[in-house]
Design a protein around this motif. Structure first.
Motif, PDB file in Angstrom:
ATOM      1  N   GLU A   1       0.827  -1.214   0.000  1.00  0.00           N
ATOM      2  CA  GLU A   1       0.000   0.000   0.000  1.00  0.00           C
ATOM      3  C   GLU A   1       0.858   1.259   0.000  1.00  0.00           C
ATOM      4  O   GLU A   1       0.570   2.223  -0.708  1.00  0.00           O
TER       5      GLU A   1
ATOM      6  N   ASN B   1      -3.528  -0.941  -9.502  1.00  0.00           N
ATOM      7  CA  ASN B   1      -4.028  -1.834  -8.456  1.00  0.00           C
ATOM      8  C   ASN B   1      -2.986  -2.922  -8.264  1.00  0.00           C
ATOM      9  O   ASN B   1      -2.476  -3.472  -9.247  1.00  0.00           O
ATOM     10  N   SER B   2      -2.661  -3.198  -7.021  1.00  0.00           N
ATOM     11  CA  SER B   2      -1.613  -4.187  -6.797  1.00  0.00           C
ATOM     12  C   SER B   2      -1.745  -4.832  -5.432  1.00  0.00           C
ATOM     13  O   SER B   2      -2.213  -4.208  -4.476  1.00  0.00           O
ATOM     14  N   THR B   3      -1.306  -6.089  -5.361  1.00  0.00           N
ATOM     15  CA  THR B   3      -1.218  -6.825  -4.101  1.00  0.00           C
ATOM     16  C   THR B   3       0.186  -7.387  -3.991  1.00  0.00           C
ATOM     17  O   THR B   3       0.682  -8.018  -4.934  1.00  0.00           O
TER      18      THR B   3
ATOM     19  N   SER C   1       0.590  -6.796 -10.333  1.00  0.00           N
ATOM     20  CA  SER C   1       0.073  -5.431 -10.436  1.00  0.00           C
ATOM     21  C   SER C   1      -0.724  -5.258 -11.720  1.00  0.00           C
ATOM     22  O   SER C   1      -0.497  -5.962 -12.714  1.00  0.00           O
TER      23      SER C   1
END
Length: 376
Positions: free
Chosen positions: A308, A352-354, A359
């Protein structure tokens, strides 16, 4: 706000009315203990404190208040009818008071003192704000200087790497030419060409960022077919990274108004990053669809992803993720340039990425001509 502390109700009421008449916000306490509780809960500019009170006297209250970090900027005026001797006045000042007034109180004098303390408080508050702002500005100059130095160091390293490689391949070429080894010559030429392309890309990015800073980044906007652009880019990427499969989803069959070369630059940047930051994977998805009056394009990978905190800064100039900066080369300006290009098209760019799961970088630009952004 002013806090009046006095055990005599008539004194509280009369003084409160006078101060409120002059638009001061006033609170009251009828004992030292009550005053301390209120000081813990509220912030006061000034405390008008009676000396003679049952339980805790004014001096004890002032000494207790002086130990509160919350009230360190609060001014205290002592009021006393009985303790008018010098030793009591001296004790008042040593207890933390800024003034000592004897009763009966001349209200005009008291009002002047209250107004003076308020004025001093406001001046101190503004000075503190200015000091804070100045310190923040100094820290921002320091941070900018640090980033500049870091960027120069990174740019120097990144530019030297392909140059050194090209120099090495040229030396090998000389030896191979002397031996008449055509196959080896072609191999070394191919590798040198790859390094020269890398060098050319780095220099182009540096020139772009210079043009952005000076407001001279040129745009040649006209209608073009986005599907043709995507297909051409995918072909180029397959040639340079044949191990990666780029899956195209969606088929817009529409024209877009914009700078085709600059939009292509953004798509290539997305795909290049997706490949770079996805070691051990072999698939990337490129989606292109119409959303309302805009074109939506995204590139999704299944690589290392981001946290984040990293997502907040990824489009900032010179930003490089610390833990990946040693593993992956780059100047940290590609996404910043991409974001400026999309902004100049009146669009929106995002990610958007985790962490650990990949990504998805995307942009949305208007399909139709927009004069406001065309003139930027």
């Amino acid at each position: 706000m002013i806090l009046i502390v006095d055990d005599t109700p008539e004194n509280l009421i009369s003084l409160k009315k006078v101060l409120e008449k002059y638009n001061f916000e006033v609170d009251t306490a009828s004992s030292g203990e009550e005053a301390l509780k209120k000081v813990l809960k509220n912030s006061y500019v000034l405390i008008i404190l009676d000396v003679q009170m049952p339980g805790m006297d004014g001096f004890e209250v002032a000494e207790a208040i002086s130990g509160y970090s919350k009230a360190k900027e609060t001014a205290i005026i002592f009021l006393s009818a009985a303790n008018t001797e010098f030793r009591f006045i001296a004790k008042g000042y040593s207890s933390g008071g800024l003034d000592y007034i004897t009763k009966p109180v001349d209200m005009n004098i008291l009002l002047l003192k209250v107004q003076t303390f308020y004025r001093i408080y406001e001046q101190n508050r503004k000075l503190n704000e200015m000091q804070k702002s100045l310190l923040e500005e100094i820290e921002f100059r320091k941070e900018a200087e640090r980033k500049k130095d870091e960027f120069i160091s990174i740019a120097s390293h990144e530019l030297k790497t392909p140059l050194t490689s090209v120099k090495g391949y040229v030396q090998l070429l000389e030896r191979s030419v002397d031996k008449g080894d055509t196959i080896t010559v072609k191999k070394h030429l191919g590798k040198a060409q790859v390094q020269l392309e890398k060098l050319n890309s780095l220099i182009a990015d540096l020139l772009d960022i210079s043009k952005i800073e000076s407001g001279k980044l040129k745009f040649n906007k006209q209608e073009f077919c986005i599907d043709e652009l995507i297909d051409n880019v995918i072909d180029v990427m397959h040639q340079s990274s044949p191990e990666f499969k780029i899956i195209k989803e969606g088929n817009t069959k529409c024209k877009v108004y914009g700078d085709e070369m600059r939009i292509e630059q953004v798509v290539i940047n997305f795909l290049t990053n997706a490949i770079k930051y996805s070691p051990g994977t072999s698939e990337i998805k490129l989606s292109c669809n119409i959303k309302g009056d805009g074109l939506f394009l995204s590139v999704k990978d299944y690589g290392i992803g981001m946290s984040e905190d990293q997502l907040k800064n990824v489009f900032e100039k010179f930003y490089r993720v610390e833990e990946t900066s040693q593993r992956f080369q780059g100047l940290g300006i590609g996404l910043y340039i991409a974001s400026e290009i999309i902004k100049r098209h009146g669009g929106e760019i995002g990610v958007n990425s985790t962490y650990g799961q990949g990504s998805e970088f995307y942009f949305i630009i208007p399909l139709k001509f927009n004069q406001d952004f065309d003139e930027l």
